[in-house]
Motif scaffolding. Structure first.
Motif, PDB file in Angstrom:
ATOM      1  N   VAL A  38     -66.364 -63.594 -26.522  1.00 29.68           N
ATOM      2  CA  VAL A  38     -66.328 -63.824 -27.966  1.00 29.68           C
ATOM      3  C   VAL A  38     -67.485 -63.061 -28.581  1.00 29.68           C
ATOM      4  N   PHE A  61     -63.739 -59.198 -27.143  1.00 28.32           N
ATOM      5  CA  PHE A  61     -63.696 -57.966 -26.357  1.00 28.32           C
ATOM      6  C   PHE A  61     -63.578 -58.379 -24.903  1.00 28.32           C
ATOM      7  N   GLU A  87     -77.810 -61.691 -22.937  1.00 27.50           N
ATOM      8  CA  GLU A  87     -77.133 -62.646 -23.823  1.00 27.50           C
ATOM      9  C   GLU A  87     -76.658 -63.803 -22.951  1.00 27.50           C
ATOM     10  N   GLU A  89     -74.744 -67.160 -22.097  1.00 33.62           N
ATOM     11  CA  GLU A  89     -73.518 -67.710 -22.677  1.00 33.62           C
ATOM     12  C   GLU A  89     -72.941 -68.839 -21.811  1.00 33.62           C
ATOM     13  N   ASP A 118     -74.093 -62.036 -20.622  1.00 32.38           N
ATOM     14  CA  ASP A 118     -73.322 -60.874 -21.091  1.00 32.38           C
ATOM     15  C   ASP A 118     -74.321 -59.727 -21.301  1.00 32.38           C
ATOM     16  N   LYS A 139     -70.492 -52.737 -22.934  1.00 31.39           N
ATOM     17  CA  LYS A 139     -70.268 -54.096 -22.439  1.00 31.39           C
ATOM     18  C   LYS A 139     -69.702 -54.193 -21.024  1.00 31.39           C
TER      19      LYS A 139
HETATM   20 MN    MN Z   1     -72.030 -61.791 -25.799  1.00 30.39          MN
END
Ligand code: MN
Length: 236
Positions: A38, A61, A87, A89, A118, A139
């Motif tokens: 997300v 994504f 990141e 999560e 992430d 990513k």
């Molecule tokens: Mn993220």
């Protein structure tokens, strides 16, 4: 063509290894099908939680299943970036799926939860954003998604609040709470299932709270979600 039908279909190259995540307290593993992420999903600390009337529909994504890094393995700093960000999560793992899943049925699809990071090549993502290009190079790179062992929802329940945090070299960098999620877990599943037909084995990384920042080789990362687990690794 008369060939004896064998148990296993012959393949012209070796079958790719399945991606299997460890599960806390079990020998059995969780096989991964797809990895969805997300986009921004935590309100600023100043914003009241959960009822922001101006919220935009969530966006998504993907990473690749073989980008997942489990078992506490170290994170190799990826090529072609000088600005890789953490990141932290909450990760959800689905045991069932479908299309157009109603939010009030969405929790029934969840096998379990984990803590994930992430990792993002922020410089490459920034260039992609500026050029209106896809995000994959920022990513979906190798080892970009470390995850802890899963905890089954049958044991844990469905956490909707609790601290989510990440330390770099013992210093708190990210600090938030699951209840700050703009789109709650059932809504994330409901919205995603409008776009894609979800299925057992799908993983969803649900967004990160404030405080993302760069890592460098030699950094020690510790992260967690209260009640869900801990994820620690070194950047190598
Ligand atoms: Mn993220």
């Amino acid at each position: 063509m008369s060939e004896t039908k064998s148990e296993k279909q012959a393949t012209v190259i070796p079958l790719p290894a399945p991606v299997l995540l460890p599960i806390n307290g079990l020998d059995a593993r969780f096989p991964v099908r797809r990895v969805y992420c997300v986009g921004r999903n935590y309100a600023d600390h100043a914003i009241e939680m959960g009822h922001d009337p101006s919220r935009e529909p969530p966006f998504f994504f993907q990473k690749n299943p073989n980008n997942l890094l489990s078992g506490g393995a170290d994170f190799p700093y990826p090529p072609l970036s000088a600005d890789v960000h953490h990141e932290v999560e909450l990760v959800i793992a689905l045991k069932s799926g479908g299309a157009d899943i109603p939010a009030d049925k969405a929790l029934d699809c969840i096998y379990g939860y984990a803590v994930g990071i992430d990792f993002t090549r922020r410089d490459l993502q920034g260039e992609a954003k500026k050029a209106g290009r896809p995000w994959e190079i920022g990513k979906a790179f190798e080892h970009s998604a470390p995850v802890s062992a899963l905890i089954p929802a049958a044991r844990l329940g469905h956490p909707d609040k609790g601290a989510i945090w990440l330390d770099v070299n013992g210093k708190r960098a990210q600090q938030g709470d699951l209840e700050q999620m703009i789109w709650k877990v059932p809504e994330v599943i409901a919205e995603l299932s409008k776009l894609f037909t979800l299925a057992p084995g799908d993983i969803i990384m649900t967004g990160t709270p404030a405080g993302v920042g760069p890592v460098k080789r030699g950094d020690r990362i510790a992260s967690g979600v209260d009640g869900v687990g801990l994820l620690e690794l070194s950047v190598i």
